[in-house]
Design a protein around this motif. Structure first.
Motif, PDB file in Angstrom:
ATOM      1  N   SER A 122       5.055  -0.295   7.127  1.00  0.00           N
ATOM      2  CA  SER A 122       3.975   0.130   6.302  1.00  0.00           C
ATOM      3  C   SER A 122       3.645   1.106   6.029  1.00  0.00           C
ATOM      4  N   THR A 123       2.684   1.021   5.171  1.00  0.00           N
ATOM      5  CA  THR A 123       2.602   2.924   4.558  1.00  0.00           C
ATOM      6  C   THR A 123       1.940   3.811   5.528  1.00  0.00           C
ATOM      7  N   ASN A 124       2.249   3.132   7.227  1.00  0.00           N
ATOM      8  CA  ASN A 124       1.233   4.439   8.327  1.00  0.00           C
ATOM      9  C   ASN A 124       2.696   5.069   9.136  1.00  0.00           C
ATOM     10  N   HIS A 125       3.320   5.758   7.934  1.00  0.00           N
ATOM     11  CA  HIS A 125       4.351   6.477   9.112  1.00  0.00           C
ATOM     12  C   HIS A 125       3.610   7.598   9.668  1.00  0.00           C
ATOM     13  N   ALA A 126       2.240   7.853   8.556  1.00  0.00           N
ATOM     14  CA  ALA A 126       2.251   9.261   9.748  1.00  0.00           C
ATOM     15  C   ALA A 126       1.485   8.515  10.776  1.00  0.00           C
ATOM     16  N   TYR A 127       0.896   7.587  11.145  1.00  0.00           N
ATOM     17  CA  TYR A 127      -0.112   6.968  12.349  1.00  0.00           C
ATOM     18  C   TYR A 127       1.379   7.335  13.603  1.00  0.00           C
ATOM     19  N   LYS A 128       2.188   6.381  12.832  1.00  0.00           N
ATOM     20  CA  LYS A 128       3.029   6.350  14.294  1.00  0.00           C
ATOM     21  C   LYS A 128       3.641   7.510  14.520  1.00  0.00           C
ATOM     22  N   SER A 129       3.765   8.489  13.961  1.00  0.00           N
ATOM     23  CA  SER A 129       4.749   9.817  13.855  1.00  0.00           C
ATOM     24  C   SER A 129       3.103  10.129  14.931  1.00  0.00           C
ATOM     25  N   TYR A 130       2.440  10.226  14.854  1.00  0.00           N
ATOM     26  CA  TYR A 130       0.771  11.467  15.005  1.00  0.00           C
ATOM     27  C   TYR A 130       0.826  10.868  17.279  1.00  0.00           C
TER      28      TYR A 130
END
Length: 445
Positions: A122-130
């Motif tokens: 989805s558009t939430n890769h930043a949250y996944k990695s964080y």
């Protein structure tokens, strides 16, 4: 009198007295090297950025050691440097890239192998990695190895006095380009098996916008822009001996399949409107039961991008109950009675740490204290749905179910609403047939 604790206990010679055992000898890998992979397409600031990671090489790609390297700076919208006070005073203008910037730059990622899609987020890769970096690693790792990705341990999110924020200010203080690098955190690249040779692995990336990537104080009417000046990939390749290469090829022809077991992390988010005392009914996953679920609440303003806020500021927002519904069951078994203002939150904090395997463990921790969990921007809830959630060497039985998140508040949600960010882990399997065609597990998430 000398005796054994139990008759089944066998004789053992300690290593210091073992003169007969020798280390094994590597007879499989001839050479290993890092290869710089430039963009395949013309550079565009807003993406897409496309990379051919293998280009049908006869070498085997070490997926876990694949990096994206960025060079960036921060300017105003006209391209001019905005100077900060050298003392970084609380009342003066300051700005920094958000935490974990090398991975946060990435918004969406797709991976194709031999022209077939094997990963799309989805558009939430930043949250996944964080979530991965914040919850899995100690402060020592965050301030050393992960600093290459621009991750600095915050003691409080959105507070000027936090050393992590100040270190990120220092990254861009001198108006010089900053270079950061991060592992590509997608499912196939989070497991240890190498990618077969003669595969064409193509990676396509879209970046987040500057409003999401910059966190500032006292900016006034200034609008800043994060400029990615250069991006390339680093891949690590193994050149194997002819003998082992031929054996692997023969085994593939005989068995007609090689497989990659892995943990697949899926990130979803849903909006909670203003002035609500509960979240709308949300079925987040509709296929199989996850192993673990982590979730946190962030303001809609920060989630959508605001240069005066951090998108990683997870707060309780007056939450009084949170639980997961699946298979006719509820996790936890009874509602959590939360009242953060009156210090009733410790059960939720313990469950988060237990879900990470950090409780009563002297070898690893995530350096999130109970105080940070309560009121410093680290209110992230963790739930174990699988009885073997922490043992990644075991598959869980596949249970078809819907998974829902239930949230109740003792006070109305803020004016602009909230987003609930949910990260769930699933067992997953990717295979390749003798023609290198990827085969995904039949149960989608």
């Amino acid at each position: 009198m000398i005796g054994r604790m139990d008759l089944k206990s066998k004789d053992v010679i300690i290593d210091e007295l073992d003169f007969s055992t020798m280390p094994g000898t590597n007879t499989a890998v001839l050479h290993a090297k890092y290869v710089k992979v430039p963009l395949r397409n013309a550079y565009q600031p807003d993406g897409p950025w496309e990379f051919c990671l293998t280009n049908h090489s006869r070498n085997y790609l070490d997926l876990k050691r694949t990096y994206l390297v960025f060079t960036f700076d921060i300017t105003d919208t006209a391209g001019n440097f905005v100077k900060m006070d050298s003392k970084l005073l609380e009342t003066s203008l300051s700005y920094a890239p958000i935490n974990n910037i090398a991975s946060s730059i990435l918004k969406t990622i797709t991976l194709h192998i031999n022209s077939q899609l094997v990963y799309s987020n989805s558009t939430n890769h930043a949250y996944k990695s964080y979530f991965e970096n914040l919850l899995n690693y100690s402060q020592n790792i965050k301030d050393s190895t992960l600093s290459a990705a621009g991750f600095f341990h915050d003691t409080a999110v959105e507070e000027f006095s936090s050393l992590g924020y100040q270190k990120r200010c220092e990254m861009v203080y001198n108006n010089k380009p900053v270079q950061v690098a991060a592992n590509i955190s997608i499912d196939l690249m989070n497991q240890s098996r190498v990618l077969l040779n003669s595969c064409n692995a193509s990676l396509t990336v879209y970046p987040n916008h500057s409003d999401f990537l910059i966190e500032g104080r006292n900016l006034g009417d200034k609008k800043l822009k994060l400029n990615v000046r250069d991006v390339y990939a680093l891949v690590h390749e193994y050149e194997l001996t002819d003998g082992i290469t031929n054996e692997l090829e023969a085994a593939l022809i005989e068995h007609k399949l090689v497989q990659y077991p892995m943990i697949s992390t899926q990130v979803r988010s849903f909006y909670i409107g203003p002035n609500r005392l509960d979240a709308p009914a949300n079925t987040i996953f509709t296929s199989k039961m996850p192993r673990r679920i982590f979730l946190g609440l962030v303001s809609a303003e920060a989630y959508n991008g605001s240069q005066t806020t951090s998108p990683f500021n997870f707060k309780p927002y007056g939450l009084k109950n949170v639980h997961i519904d699946y298979c006719g069951k509820t996790i936890p078994g009874r509602p959590l009675e939360l009242d953060f203002e009156n210090n009733k939150f410790i059960e939720a904090y313990v469950q988060m740490q237990e879900a990470m395997g950090h409780s009563r463990n002297n070898s690893t921790c995530n350096s999130i204290s109970a105080e940070m969990f309560k009121e410093k921007g680290f209110t992230i809830f963790g739930f174990e749905l699988s009885p073997v959630a922490l043992d990644s060497s075991l598959f869980e039985l596949v249970i078809q179910t819907n998974v829902s998140i239930r949230l109740d508040f003792k006070e109305k949600t803020p004016e602009y609403g909230l987003y609930c960010v949910v990260a769930a882990e699933f067992d997953s399997l990717v295979g390749f047939d003798q023609l290198r065609n990827p085969l995904l597990d039949a149960v989608a998430h």
